[in-house]
Design an enzyme around this catalytic site. Structure first.
Site, PDB file in Angstrom:
ATOM      1  N   GLY A  70       0.792  -1.215   0.000  1.00  0.00           N
ATOM      2  CA  GLY A  70       0.000   0.000   0.000  1.00  0.00           C
ATOM      3  C   GLY A  70       0.826   1.268   0.000  1.00  0.00           C
ATOM      4  O   GLY A  70       0.503   2.241  -0.694  1.00  0.00           O
ATOM      5  N   THR A  71       1.891   1.294   0.792  1.00  0.00           N
ATOM      6  CA  THR A  71       2.703   2.505   0.876  1.00  0.00           C
ATOM      7  C   THR A  71       3.352   2.836  -0.464  1.00  0.00           C
ATOM      8  O   THR A  71       3.350   3.996  -0.901  1.00  0.00           O
ATOM      9  CB  THR A  71       3.785   2.349   1.961  1.00  0.00           C
ATOM     10  OG1 THR A  71       3.150   2.251   3.243  1.00  0.00           O
ATOM     11  CG2 THR A  71       4.726   3.549   1.975  1.00  0.00           C
ATOM     12  N   ASN A 152      -8.701   2.966   8.352  1.00  0.00           N
ATOM     13  CA  ASN A 152      -8.078   1.826   9.008  1.00  0.00           C
ATOM     14  C   ASN A 152      -8.307   1.796  10.513  1.00  0.00           C
ATOM     15  O   ASN A 152      -8.236   0.738  11.136  1.00  0.00           O
ATOM     16  CB  ASN A 152      -6.574   1.818   8.732  1.00  0.00           C
ATOM     17  CG  ASN A 152      -5.934   3.177   8.936  1.00  0.00           C
ATOM     18  OD1 ASN A 152      -6.304   4.149   8.285  1.00  0.00           O
ATOM     19  ND2 ASN A 152      -4.971   3.260   9.836  1.00  0.00           N
ATOM     20  N   GLN A 180      -7.677  -0.912   3.136  1.00  0.00           N
ATOM     21  CA  GLN A 180      -8.479  -1.569   4.169  1.00  0.00           C
ATOM     22  C   GLN A 180      -9.792  -2.134   3.627  1.00  0.00           C
ATOM     23  O   GLN A 180     -10.370  -3.044   4.209  1.00  0.00           O
ATOM     24  CB  GLN A 180      -8.789  -0.596   5.308  1.00  0.00           C
ATOM     25  CG  GLN A 180      -7.633  -0.360   6.251  1.00  0.00           C
ATOM     26  CD  GLN A 180      -7.201  -1.602   7.000  1.00  0.00           C
ATOM     27  OE1 GLN A 180      -7.941  -2.589   7.101  1.00  0.00           O
ATOM     28  NE2 GLN A 180      -5.999  -1.578   7.538  1.00  0.00           N
ATOM     29  N   SER A 200      -3.477  -3.473  -1.211  1.00  0.00           N
ATOM     30  CA  SER A 200      -2.476  -4.289  -0.532  1.00  0.00           C
ATOM     31  C   SER A 200      -3.114  -5.624  -0.197  1.00  0.00           C
ATOM     32  O   SER A 200      -4.318  -5.695   0.050  1.00  0.00           O
ATOM     33  CB  SER A 200      -1.988  -3.594   0.739  1.00  0.00           C
ATOM     34  OG  SER A 200      -0.962  -4.344   1.354  1.00  0.00           O
ATOM     35  N   ALA A 201      -2.306  -6.684  -0.174  1.00  0.00           N
ATOM     36  CA  ALA A 201      -2.856  -8.024   0.007  1.00  0.00           C
ATOM     37  C   ALA A 201      -3.031  -8.442   1.462  1.00  0.00           C
ATOM     38  O   ALA A 201      -3.956  -9.182   1.798  1.00  0.00           O
ATOM     39  CB  ALA A 201      -1.969  -9.047  -0.706  1.00  0.00           C
ATOM     40  N   HIS A 202      -2.154  -7.980   2.357  1.00  0.00           N
ATOM     41  CA  HIS A 202      -2.068  -8.615   3.670  1.00  0.00           C
ATOM     42  C   HIS A 202      -3.154  -8.211   4.657  1.00  0.00           C
ATOM     43  O   HIS A 202      -3.261  -8.790   5.732  1.00  0.00           O
ATOM     44  CB  HIS A 202      -0.680  -8.381   4.280  1.00  0.00           C
ATOM     45  CG  HIS A 202      -0.428  -6.996   4.780  1.00  0.00           C
ATOM     46  ND1 HIS A 202      -0.432  -6.675   6.118  1.00  0.00           N
ATOM     47  CD2 HIS A 202      -0.135  -5.857   4.122  1.00  0.00           C
ATOM     48  CE1 HIS A 202      -0.153  -5.397   6.261  1.00  0.00           C
ATOM     49  NE2 HIS A 202       0.029  -4.875   5.060  1.00  0.00           N
ATOM     50  N   CYS A 320       0.940   1.517  11.943  1.00  0.00           N
ATOM     51  CA  CYS A 320       2.117   2.323  11.612  1.00  0.00           C
ATOM     52  C   CYS A 320       2.462   3.308  12.717  1.00  0.00           C
ATOM     53  O   CYS A 320       3.511   3.920  12.689  1.00  0.00           O
ATOM     54  CB  CYS A 320       1.868   3.092  10.308  1.00  0.00           C
ATOM     55  SG  CYS A 320       1.673   2.010   8.880  1.00  0.00           S
TER      56      CYS A 320
END
Length: 377
Positions: A70-71, A152, A180, A200-202, A320
């Site tokens: 994502g970042t 998030n 998210q 993002s996958a995680h 984060c």
């Protein structure tokens, strides 16, 4: 008792289907840029994953640019677009963006304006509409609006489609951070109205270290990483084949319907909270897996440690920043008093959350809250 993991918005445990697909992808040399048979096989794996993801979010496969997460997607979207797309003179950010977004905007060197949110955490569309009602791209230049699909920390869902329409009418472009939201709520890029989408996958059970930037066909941007010609010259670097394969497997198995079922557990937790505790964003549309609560006098770090000792993993906010135990800027933007932001707790459910999660949360949290409250009385 088995530990209960309820911090899925930080990262979600790897799903077995993703793990199996990744292990299989590791069984042979995998470089999708090689022209021999093994390289062609690796290329096929990448393209299958690209097709699975594009099918899941309704976009052309060629719109998907694989990244490290994502970042990187946020930075590529903002910096790549402002450097290599149309002449952009200004960036608008919603007040509750993930820290990666304002960090990337700051690196652009462009003027940044913050779009406020309402007390329920949703984007203030009236403010945006008024601000852009007389915006003239001919004299002021194009602009980029950045607004996340789902927050998030609170799970609040922004009216992204309406915001993108306002931006487009004023001659602007829109980038949506959907990290998210991916697979937790229905997501259709073809009707969202956004020009770019960050994924993002995680957060939904895929592997850490892989994401994607989805771009509308023909949208120009300058890649942040140069060197190789991977991703049609949009993101250089050898493909992380196992992670990309895992992302593709996630796109094939993760469905919003499984997260919809989690709303009942979330609602059970919220209904069982004692008087005095409040839920942030409760009146807005939210992700079905997320609750963000505040308990007077019950410090966030104390709540996290108490739950951890009770065998339950939760957090005080964004992963984060939670390690630094900073007060939430998201809640601050919603107008939540500082003493309440210091007593907030995020509980985020996921694909492996058991049916008795609400009972365990309440049985662990309430006694400690009462103990703290009695000492303060």
């Amino acid at each position: 008792m088995t530990r209960l993991y309820l911090d899925h918005n930080a990262t979600s445990p790897l799903r077995p289907q993703c793990r199996d697909a990744m292990l299989d992808a590791m069984s042979a040399p995998r470089n999708a840029s090689s022209v021999h048979a093994e390289g062609r096989a690796a290329k096929q794996l990448v393209e299958r994953a690209r097709k699975s993801l594009s099918d899941a979010i309704s976009c052309p496969p060629t719109s998907v640019v694989f990244t490290s997460g994502g970042t990187e997607s946020d930075h590529t979207g903002i910096l790549g677009f402002t450097r290599g797309g149309p002449k952009v003179e200004r960036i608008f950010l919603s007040a509750t963006e993930h820290p990666a977004v304002p960090a990337a905007a700051a690196k652009s060197g462009l003027p940044v304006e913050i779009v406020p949110v309402l007390s329920d955490g949703t984007l203030d569309l009236c403010w945006l509409d008024q601000r852009l009602s007389n915006y003239d791209p001919q004299t002021e230049g194009a602009f980029l609006l950045c607004v996340m699909l789902a927050n998030n920390e609170t799970g609040v869902i922004h009216p992204v489609k309406e915001a993108a329409a306002i931006a487009r009418k004023a001659g602007g472009y829109t980038m949506v951070d959907a990290v998210q939201a991916l697979f937790k709520v229905p997501l259709d890029f073809s009707t969202l109205g956004a020009d770019m989408l960050c994924l993002s996958a995680h957060k939904a059970g895929g592997p850490v270290g892989v994401g994607a930037l989805v771009v509308t066909p023909g949208l120009g941007f300058e890649p942040l990483l140069g060197g190789g010609g991977q991703e049609e010259n949009r993101r250089a670097g050898t493909h992380n084949i196992p992670a990309i394969v895992g992302f593709g497997a996630l796109a094939e198995v993760a469905k919003p319907s499984e997260y919809e079922a989690l709303a009942a557990i979330r609602d059970q937790i919220e209904a069982g909270l004692p008087d005095g505790a409040t839920v942030h964003g409760a009146s807005a549309a939210r992700l079905p897996n997320t609750t963000c609560l505040t308990a007077p006098g019950f410090k966030s770090e104390t709540q996290v440690m108490s739950m951890d000792l009770g065998g339950i993993a939760v957090s005080a906010g964004s992963a984060c920043s939670s390690g630094k135990m900073k007060k939430s800027s998201v809640l601050g933007a919603m107008g939540v008093p500082e003493d309440e932001t210091a007593t907030s707790l995020r509980i985020s459910l996921g694909w492996d959350t058991p049916p008795d999660a609400a009972e365990r949360v309440l049985a662990t949290w309430i006694p400690e809250y009462k103990r703290i409250s009695s000492r303060a009385a």
